[in-house]
Design an enzyme around this catalytic site. Structure first.
Site, PDB file in Angstrom:
ATOM      1  N   TYR A  31       0.857  -1.183   0.000  1.00  0.00           N
ATOM      2  CA  TYR A  31       0.000   0.000   0.000  1.00  0.00           C
ATOM      3  C   TYR A  31       0.897   1.238   0.000  1.00  0.00           C
ATOM      4  O   TYR A  31       1.862   1.301   0.770  1.00  0.00           O
ATOM      5  CB  TYR A  31      -0.879   0.004   1.261  1.00  0.00           C
ATOM      6  CG  TYR A  31      -1.729   1.245   1.409  1.00  0.00           C
ATOM      7  CD1 TYR A  31      -2.802   1.479   0.554  1.00  0.00           C
ATOM      8  CD2 TYR A  31      -1.460   2.189   2.395  1.00  0.00           C
ATOM      9  CE1 TYR A  31      -3.584   2.625   0.685  1.00  0.00           C
ATOM     10  CE2 TYR A  31      -2.244   3.333   2.536  1.00  0.00           C
ATOM     11  CZ  TYR A  31      -3.305   3.537   1.673  1.00  0.00           C
ATOM     12  OH  TYR A  31      -4.073   4.663   1.799  1.00  0.00           O
TER      13      TYR A  31
ATOM     14  N   ASP B 186       9.360   3.305  -0.153  1.00  0.00           N
ATOM     15  CA  ASP B 186       8.304   3.907   0.646  1.00  0.00           C
ATOM     16  C   ASP B 186       8.654   3.647   2.111  1.00  0.00           C
ATOM     17  O   ASP B 186       8.543   2.522   2.605  1.00  0.00           O
ATOM     18  CB  ASP B 186       6.950   3.281   0.275  1.00  0.00           C
ATOM     19  CG  ASP B 186       5.802   3.923   1.047  1.00  0.00           C
ATOM     20  OD1 ASP B 186       6.058   4.509   2.112  1.00  0.00           O
ATOM     21  OD2 ASP B 186       4.654   3.808   0.586  1.00  0.00           O
TER      22      ASP B 186
ATOM     23  N   LYS C 296       4.114  10.113   8.301  1.00  0.00           N
ATOM     24  CA  LYS C 296       3.795   9.610   9.638  1.00  0.00           C
ATOM     25  C   LYS C 296       4.722  10.145  10.726  1.00  0.00           C
ATOM     26  O   LYS C 296       4.654  11.298  11.085  1.00  0.00           O
ATOM     27  CB  LYS C 296       3.773   8.074   9.621  1.00  0.00           C
ATOM     28  CG  LYS C 296       2.692   7.516   8.676  1.00  0.00           C
ATOM     29  CD  LYS C 296       2.331   6.112   9.021  1.00  0.00           C
ATOM     30  CE  LYS C 296       1.482   5.432   7.978  1.00  0.00           C
ATOM     31  NZ  LYS C 296       0.067   5.734   8.038  1.00  0.00           N
TER      32      LYS C 296
HETATM   33  C1  LIG Z   1       3.549   2.423   3.418  1.00  0.00           C
HETATM   34  C2  LIG Z   1       2.606   3.572   3.292  1.00  0.00           C
HETATM   35  N1  LIG Z   1       2.798   4.477   2.322  1.00  0.00           N
HETATM   36  C3  LIG Z   1       2.000   5.547   2.179  1.00  0.00           C
HETATM   37  C4  LIG Z   1       0.948   5.755   3.038  1.00  0.00           C
HETATM   38  C5  LIG Z   1       0.056   6.953   2.861  1.00  0.00           C
HETATM   39  O1  LIG Z   1       0.264   7.848   3.902  1.00  0.00           O
HETATM   40  P1  LIG Z   1      -0.898   8.863   4.313  1.00  0.00           P
HETATM   41  O2  LIG Z   1      -1.987   8.051   4.942  1.00  0.00           O
HETATM   42  O3  LIG Z   1      -0.231   9.816   5.258  1.00  0.00           O
HETATM   43  O4  LIG Z   1      -1.352   9.518   3.067  1.00  0.00           O
HETATM   44  C6  LIG Z   1       0.709   4.841   4.061  1.00  0.00           C
HETATM   45  C7  LIG Z   1      -0.410   5.046   4.998  1.00  0.00           C
HETATM   46  O5  LIG Z   1      -0.729   4.232   5.825  1.00  0.00           O
HETATM   47  C8  LIG Z   1       1.555   3.718   4.189  1.00  0.00           C
HETATM   48  O6  LIG Z   1       1.350   2.805   5.136  1.00  0.00           O
END
Ligand SMILES: Cc1ncc(COP(=O)(O)O)c(C=O)c1O
Length: 446
Positions: free
Chosen positions: A144, A246, A273
């Protein structure tokens, strides 16, 4: 007791249903039959609208690495809010936080702030496209990366449409993902080195970037293998494709992030985060020559607008959070993680239940009641949905376990993800494990 239709949370949810779709603004905050409304937090706990105290093993999906309302973060935000909340001008705060990220991760030469992990991914992909002049992207099945059309693809696909094991189909997560996004996004099989390499090579001339999470939350923080990560690095370099890590979650893996822990340098890193200390944030970081597309001098080659980019409160909270995230605090988080994982394995065996506990550092997951060895999202889907001899599926067991734990004052992310914070101690974990042992025994007996 949860659920209780006479509770304040249930009443709030009924009100919410009148103004929000399904009463909800954030899918992950929903709980069936109604979500538990939060009121205040302190350290390892938050309190709900009915006054119940919950041991928080979600920590806002990892953003609260120091737990709730850490006094130093509260102080940083308070003093900043009195000075300046937002402004259409840069502040020194964004330089401070960018310098800290550059110091920690070897591959980071420049940082560009935005407001969420999804935006960080968006800008990383945009920079890769601008740099390479190509449109295509490759992502890994089961990862994700936020809510962008081009990546909300093959995160948790259904067996009927997920395609062959070694060449996964590009499947939109729900409605509203345009066909063009599906065409532009190539999906790679997780940890299948040869198959993934072959797919990248076949599509190399159209690929701007390869996006990977080294320990994807949707796969229970199962780690990408060294061979897989090194193959991605080597194949990307050979074909002039940019490798994007990521680290929105994975930055939590070590003082030097996941890249430092795994010994692989990305071209770009998407962050979010915890680097905002609990306030909204995103950061696209990495090679100076790639991020030069956002350099506004003489007119930026690629857009990087955002009313709240580098928001002073998020910058202040983020710097305060990182100043307390020392090598010692990582050692503490790792030790807590190990203690909890071992304790959960022992609790499963004590209850006579098979299961899998997976994860890394302060991030992990548990599948209750399955003998299946899991090595990718397909195995997880199979493990969760296959009924046991007693007719219950591991997913149903996880939901039942979650409800029992809520009623013992513990909350974790559905179906069974655990995210720790530095506010936790061995004593917290031992208390949690005693409750988990009890709940698993009751579950086995039910
Ligand atoms: C691995 C990863 N990338 C990107 C995101 C997206 O971040 P945001 O919810 O701050 O848009 C998340 C959100 O949980 C994530 O777990």
């Amino acid at each position: 007791m949860y659920p209780d239709q006479n509770s304040k949370s249930a009443a709030l949810y009924r009100r919410a249903l009148e103004v929000l779709p399904g009463g909800n603004s954030r899918t992950a905050a929903f709980k069936d039959p109604y979500p538990i409304y939060a009121v205040r937090g302190d350290g390892a706990y938050y309190w709900d609208a009915d006054g119940n105290r919950l041991f928080d093993m979600i920590n806002n999906q990892s953003s609260l690495v120091h737990g709730h309302s850490h006094p130093r973060i509260v102080e940083a935000v308070k003093s900043q809010v009195e000075k300046l909340t937002s402004v259409c001008a840069p502040t020194e705060l964004e330089i401070d936080l960018a310098e800290e990220l550059c110091r920690r991760v070897r591959s980071i030469e420049r940082v560009s702030f935005c407001n969420s992990g999804s935006e960080a991914v968006l800008f990383a992909i945009r920079a890769a496209r601008a740099f390479t002049g190509r449109d295509g992207i490759a992502k890994v099945e089961g990862c994700y990366h936020g809510n962008l059309d081009s990546v909300e693809i093959s995160v948790f696909p259904k067996p009927a449409v997920w395609g062959p094991d070694d060449a996964p189909a590009s499947v939109g997560e729900g409605l509203g993902i345009p066909a063009r996004a599906l065409e532009d996004t190539l999906v790679l099989p997780f940890n299948r080195v040869d198959a993934a390499r072959a797919l990248i090579e076949e599509n190399a001339s159209r690929l701007a970037c390869i996006l990977v999470d080294p320990a994807p939350p949707r796969m229970g923080f199962m780690e990408a293998t060294d061979d897989f990560l090194h193959m991605l690095r080597e194949t990307a370099t050979r074909h002039g494709i940019l490798l994007i890590f990521d680290e929105v979650f994975a930055f939590r893996q070590s003082y030097h992030g996941a890249q430092g822990r795994r010994g692989v340098d990305a071209d770009l890193t998407a962050m979010g985060k915890l680097i905002g200390g609990g306030l909204p944030i995103g950061a696209t970081a990495g090679r100076a020559d790639v991020l030069a597309c956002f350099d506004p001098r003489g007119g930026a080659k690629a857009g990087h607008a955002g009313t709240f980019n580098a928001h002073p409160l998020s910058m202040a909270a983020g710097s305060a959070a990182l100043s307390m995230l020392t090598p010692q605090s990582f050692a503490h988080l790792d030790a807590l993680g190990e203690r909890t994982r071992n304790g959960l394995r022992a609790a499963l065996s004590d209850a006579g239940l098979p299961g899998v506990v997976n994860g890394v550092g302060s991030l992990f997951s548990m599948i209750i009641g399955s003998e299946t060895k899991v090595s990718n999202i397909r195995d997880i889907a199979f493990a969760l949905s296959t009924p046991r001899a007693d007719g219950r599926t591991p997913l149903a067991l996880a939901q039942d376990f979650g409800r029992r734990m809520i009623n013992m004052g513990v909350i974790f992310a559905a179906p069974s993800l655990y995210i720790l914070s530095t506010a936790m101690t061995d004593a917290h974990i031992d208390e949690f494990l005693a409750k988990a042992r009890q709940a698993l025994r009751d579950l086995a007996a039910a």
